[in-house]
Scaffold this active site. Sequence first.
Site, short mmCIF file in Angstrom:
data_model
loop_
_atom_site.label_atom_id
_atom_site.label_comp_id
_atom_site.label_asym_id
_atom_site.label_seq_id
_atom_site.Cartn_x
_atom_site.Cartn_y
_atom_site.Cartn_z
N LYS A 9 20.59 1.55 13.73
CA LYS A 9 19.78 2.75 14.36
C LYS A 9 19.79 3.92 13.07
CE LYS A 9 19.14 5.93 18.01
NZ LYS A 9 19.67 6.54 19.35
N SER A 25 4.00 -3.18 7.78
CA SER A 25 5.34 -2.92 7.53
C SER A 25 5.79 -1.55 7.46
CB SER A 25 5.84 -3.62 6.24
OG SER A 25 5.34 -3.01 5.15
N THR A 57 7.74 -3.63 13.80
CA THR A 57 7.08 -4.20 12.56
C THR A 57 8.48 -4.68 11.62
OG1 THR A 57 5.77 -3.34 10.46
CG2 THR A 57 7.47 -1.91 11.44
N TYR A 58 8.23 -4.97 10.45
CA TYR A 58 9.33 -5.54 9.58
C TYR A 58 9.55 -4.50 8.49
CZ TYR A 58 5.73 -7.26 6.64
OH TYR A 58 4.75 -7.30 5.74
N GLY A 73 -0.03 -0.42 6.81
CA GLY A 73 -1.02 -1.03 7.55
C GLY A 73 -1.38 -0.59 8.91
#
Length: 115
Positions: A9, A25, A57-58, A73
């Site tokens: 976190k 992302s 997201t990544y 994005g």
Amino acid sequence: MFIEVLKSKLHCVTVTEANLRYMGSITIDEDLMDAVGLLAGEKVHVVNNNNGERFETYVIKGERGSGCICLNGAAARLVQPGDTVIIMSYALLDYEEAKTFQPKVAFPENNRISV
């Protein structure tokens, strides 16, 4: 039995950029990633404290020491530069292991980790 628990976190980091024209992302300063054990490509949940948006997201590795938190994005539409976000990832652990697991949590100041 497995249980999903908080693994990593970053608490209350500031969005530095929102780039709509990039493949989706979140770009995160590599120092921040290291501080909480995030990996490039790892799925994260992002919570925007300014507007209540929550999304997944990544991670893309950002320049070390830059303080970069950039939403790319479609996610760029859910934040504004200057917004405060919480970034979290989770892990599936065996129930017994989960009882003693300690997540890595960081409270960066100005998107930097104090040493």
